[in-house]
Design a protein around this motif. Structure first.
Motif, PDB file in Angstrom:
ATOM      1  N   LEU A  21       0.828  -1.213   0.000  1.00  0.00           N
ATOM      2  CA  LEU A  21       0.000   0.000   0.000  1.00  0.00           C
ATOM      3  C   LEU A  21       0.861   1.262   0.000  1.00  0.00           C
ATOM      4  O   LEU A  21       0.529   2.254  -0.658  1.00  0.00           O
ATOM      5  CB  LEU A  21      -0.948  -0.002   1.200  1.00  0.00           C
ATOM      6  CG  LEU A  21      -2.084  -1.020   1.152  1.00  0.00           C
ATOM      7  CD1 LEU A  21      -2.842  -1.037   2.477  1.00  0.00           C
ATOM      8  CD2 LEU A  21      -3.020  -0.734  -0.009  1.00  0.00           C
ATOM      9  N   PHE A  22       1.986   1.221   0.732  1.00  0.00           N
ATOM     10  CA  PHE A  22       2.888   2.378   0.736  1.00  0.00           C
ATOM     11  C   PHE A  22       3.450   2.627  -0.658  1.00  0.00           C
ATOM     12  O   PHE A  22       3.523   3.767  -1.112  1.00  0.00           O
ATOM     13  CB  PHE A  22       4.025   2.181   1.741  1.00  0.00           C
ATOM     14  CG  PHE A  22       5.102   3.218   1.594  1.00  0.00           C
ATOM     15  CD1 PHE A  22       4.885   4.512   2.039  1.00  0.00           C
ATOM     16  CD2 PHE A  22       6.306   2.902   0.996  1.00  0.00           C
ATOM     17  CE1 PHE A  22       5.873   5.488   1.885  1.00  0.00           C
ATOM     18  CE2 PHE A  22       7.291   3.860   0.846  1.00  0.00           C
ATOM     19  CZ  PHE A  22       7.071   5.155   1.289  1.00  0.00           C
ATOM     20  N   PHE A  23       3.857   1.564  -1.341  1.00  0.00           N
ATOM     21  CA  PHE A  23       4.426   1.745  -2.674  1.00  0.00           C
ATOM     22  C   PHE A  23       3.389   2.235  -3.679  1.00  0.00           C
ATOM     23  O   PHE A  23       3.734   2.891  -4.655  1.00  0.00           O
ATOM     24  CB  PHE A  23       5.079   0.450  -3.162  1.00  0.00           C
ATOM     25  CG  PHE A  23       6.385   0.167  -2.494  1.00  0.00           C
ATOM     26  CD1 PHE A  23       7.438   1.071  -2.532  1.00  0.00           C
ATOM     27  CD2 PHE A  23       6.568  -1.012  -1.792  1.00  0.00           C
ATOM     28  CE1 PHE A  23       8.637   0.815  -1.904  1.00  0.00           C
ATOM     29  CE2 PHE A  23       7.771  -1.284  -1.156  1.00  0.00           C
ATOM     30  CZ  PHE A  23       8.806  -0.367  -1.214  1.00  0.00           C
ATOM     31  N   ILE A  24       2.135   1.943  -3.429  1.00  0.00           N
ATOM     32  CA  ILE A  24       1.071   2.415  -4.325  1.00  0.00           C
ATOM     33  C   ILE A  24       0.697   3.868  -4.016  1.00  0.00           C
ATOM     34  O   ILE A  24       0.609   4.703  -4.916  1.00  0.00           O
ATOM     35  CB  ILE A  24      -0.169   1.498  -4.226  1.00  0.00           C
ATOM     36  CG1 ILE A  24       0.161   0.110  -4.769  1.00  0.00           C
ATOM     37  CG2 ILE A  24      -1.350   2.102  -4.986  1.00  0.00           C
ATOM     38  CD1 ILE A  24      -0.915  -0.931  -4.521  1.00  0.00           C
ATOM     39  N   PHE A  25       0.497   4.180  -2.723  1.00  0.00           N
ATOM     40  CA  PHE A  25      -0.041   5.483  -2.346  1.00  0.00           C
ATOM     41  C   PHE A  25       0.999   6.468  -1.790  1.00  0.00           C
ATOM     42  O   PHE A  25       0.696   7.647  -1.615  1.00  0.00           O
ATOM     43  CB  PHE A  25      -1.164   5.314  -1.309  1.00  0.00           C
ATOM     44  CG  PHE A  25      -2.321   4.528  -1.833  1.00  0.00           C
ATOM     45  CD1 PHE A  25      -3.148   5.046  -2.820  1.00  0.00           C
ATOM     46  CD2 PHE A  25      -2.584   3.250  -1.350  1.00  0.00           C
ATOM     47  CE1 PHE A  25      -4.222   4.317  -3.312  1.00  0.00           C
ATOM     48  CE2 PHE A  25      -3.650   2.518  -1.834  1.00  0.00           C
ATOM     49  CZ  PHE A  25      -4.476   3.057  -2.821  1.00  0.00           C
ATOM     50  N   HIS A  26       2.195   6.013  -1.467  1.00  0.00           N
ATOM     51  CA  HIS A  26       3.282   6.852  -0.933  1.00  0.00           C
ATOM     52  C   HIS A  26       2.828   7.693   0.264  1.00  0.00           C
ATOM     53  O   HIS A  26       3.088   8.885   0.353  1.00  0.00           O
ATOM     54  CB  HIS A  26       3.861   7.754  -2.022  1.00  0.00           C
ATOM     55  CG  HIS A  26       4.467   6.987  -3.140  1.00  0.00           C
ATOM     56  ND1 HIS A  26       5.640   6.290  -3.002  1.00  0.00           N
ATOM     57  CD2 HIS A  26       4.037   6.780  -4.415  1.00  0.00           C
ATOM     58  CE1 HIS A  26       5.923   5.696  -4.141  1.00  0.00           C
ATOM     59  NE2 HIS A  26       4.971   5.981  -5.018  1.00  0.00           N
ATOM     60  N   ASN A  27       2.172   7.032   1.191  1.00  0.00           N
ATOM     61  CA  ASN A  27       1.681   7.674   2.402  1.00  0.00           C
ATOM     62  C   ASN A  27       2.603   7.291   3.556  1.00  0.00           C
ATOM     63  O   ASN A  27       2.858   6.113   3.798  1.00  0.00           O
ATOM     64  CB  ASN A  27       0.246   7.211   2.679  1.00  0.00           C
ATOM     65  CG  ASN A  27      -0.372   7.897   3.856  1.00  0.00           C
ATOM     66  OD1 ASN A  27       0.304   8.258   4.803  1.00  0.00           O
ATOM     67  ND2 ASN A  27      -1.687   8.068   3.805  1.00  0.00           N
ATOM     68  N   ASN A  28       3.115   8.287   4.280  1.00  0.00           N
ATOM     69  CA  ASN A  28       4.058   8.020   5.368  1.00  0.00           C
ATOM     70  C   ASN A  28       3.425   7.264   6.531  1.00  0.00           C
ATOM     71  O   ASN A  28       4.114   6.569   7.264  1.00  0.00           O
ATOM     72  CB  ASN A  28       4.690   9.321   5.857  1.00  0.00           C
ATOM     73  CG  ASN A  28       5.732   9.827   4.886  1.00  0.00           C
ATOM     74  OD1 ASN A  28       6.276   9.063   4.094  1.00  0.00           O
ATOM     75  ND2 ASN A  28       5.992  11.114   4.927  1.00  0.00           N
ATOM     76  N   ILE A  29       2.129   7.408   6.722  1.00  0.00           N
ATOM     77  CA  ILE A  29       1.453   6.655   7.784  1.00  0.00           C
ATOM     78  C   ILE A  29       1.509   5.157   7.469  1.00  0.00           C
ATOM     79  O   ILE A  29       1.767   4.335   8.351  1.00  0.00           O
ATOM     80  CB  ILE A  29      -0.003   7.130   7.963  1.00  0.00           C
ATOM     81  CG1 ILE A  29      -0.004   8.562   8.507  1.00  0.00           C
ATOM     82  CG2 ILE A  29      -0.776   6.201   8.893  1.00  0.00           C
ATOM     83  CD1 ILE A  29      -1.365   9.210   8.561  1.00  0.00           C
ATOM     84  N   LEU A  30       1.305   4.803   6.205  1.00  0.00           N
ATOM     85  CA  LEU A  30       1.402   3.391   5.802  1.00  0.00           C
ATOM     86  C   LEU A  30       2.810   2.860   6.024  1.00  0.00           C
ATOM     87  O   LEU A  30       2.996   1.724   6.464  1.00  0.00           O
ATOM     88  CB  LEU A  30       0.995   3.224   4.337  1.00  0.00           C
ATOM     89  CG  LEU A  30      -0.458   3.514   4.005  1.00  0.00           C
ATOM     90  CD1 LEU A  30      -0.674   3.507   2.506  1.00  0.00           C
ATOM     91  CD2 LEU A  30      -1.368   2.503   4.681  1.00  0.00           C
ATOM     92  N   LEU A  31       3.816   3.698   5.746  1.00  0.00           N
ATOM     93  CA  LEU A  31       5.203   3.295   5.978  1.00  0.00           C
ATOM     94  C   LEU A  31       5.459   3.072   7.470  1.00  0.00           C
ATOM     95  O   LEU A  31       6.114   2.092   7.848  1.00  0.00           O
ATOM     96  CB  LEU A  31       6.160   4.344   5.433  1.00  0.00           C
ATOM     97  CG  LEU A  31       7.650   4.063   5.626  1.00  0.00           C
ATOM     98  CD1 LEU A  31       8.057   2.789   4.904  1.00  0.00           C
ATOM     99  CD2 LEU A  31       8.475   5.240   5.156  1.00  0.00           C
ATOM    100  N   SER A  32       4.929   3.946   8.306  1.00  0.00           N
ATOM    101  CA  SER A  32       5.112   3.795   9.751  1.00  0.00           C
ATOM    102  C   SER A  32       4.454   2.514  10.259  1.00  0.00           C
ATOM    103  O   SER A  32       5.044   1.780  11.068  1.00  0.00           O
ATOM    104  CB  SER A  32       4.513   4.997  10.482  1.00  0.00           C
ATOM    105  OG  SER A  32       5.185   6.169  10.107  1.00  0.00           O
ATOM    106  N   VAL A  33       3.257   2.228   9.785  1.00  0.00           N
ATOM    107  CA  VAL A  33       2.559   1.003  10.201  1.00  0.00           C
ATOM    108  C   VAL A  33       3.333  -0.225   9.712  1.00  0.00           C
ATOM    109  O   VAL A  33       3.498  -1.204  10.450  1.00  0.00           O
ATOM    110  CB  VAL A  33       1.105   0.995   9.684  1.00  0.00           C
ATOM    111  CG1 VAL A  33       0.442  -0.340   9.956  1.00  0.00           C
ATOM    112  CG2 VAL A  33       0.310   2.122  10.321  1.00  0.00           C
TER     113      VAL A  33
END
Length: 143
Positions: A21-33
């Motif tokens: 999901l992070f690689f698709i949406f580039h959202n830092n919250i997803l990276l943290s999770v």
């Protein structure tokens, strides 16, 4: 034991999902999770290795190397989020710790392979000896 395995699979699956999901949406919250689930997965591996600490020498390698990577990973993430202001915990330091882990675990795997080969040779010798004893006993009773 099966619950632990399914728990580990769930953690790894969630980690993979949030990374995707992070690689698709580039959202830092997803990276943290994703990072949190990665740490939990590594802690589960350390927990399993600690249970085997006295019985298996390879568990000691795993605890040492994985513990070091966990420490450097935690310090790297704290540095990335601005909690820790220490330049030495940058990306290169984390790469170095990960490289050390890979090299150490590779040596542990080589050690285990040698041990398994030695056991295999021992078991082959034992089986041959048992077969010879059986043939000798068979000749005694069936002349």
């Amino acid at each position: 034991m099966m619950r632990l395995l399914s728990g580990e699979c769930a953690v790894l699956s969630l980690s993979f999902l949030f990374a995707l999901l992070f690689f698709i949406f580039h959202n830092n919250i997803l990276l943290s999770v994703c990072n949190i689930f990665n740490f939990i997965a590594a802690l589960l591996c350390c927990h399993a290795a600690i249970k085997l600490f006295r019985k298996e020498i390879l568990a000691r390698f795993l605890i040492f190397t994985l513990g070091m990577v966990l420490l450097f990973g935690l310090l790297y993430n704290l540095h990335q989020y601005g909690v820790l202001e220490a330049a030495m915990f940058g990306r290169n330091t984390f790469k170095l710790a990960s490289s050390f882990e890979i090299i150490t675990i590779s040596f542990a795997i080589i050690y285990k392979i040698r041990k398994v080969r030695a056991e295999n040779t021992h078991f082959k010798t034992e089986i041959k000896r048992y077969i010879q004893e059986l043939e000798t006993e068979k000749k005694k009773y069936n002349p």
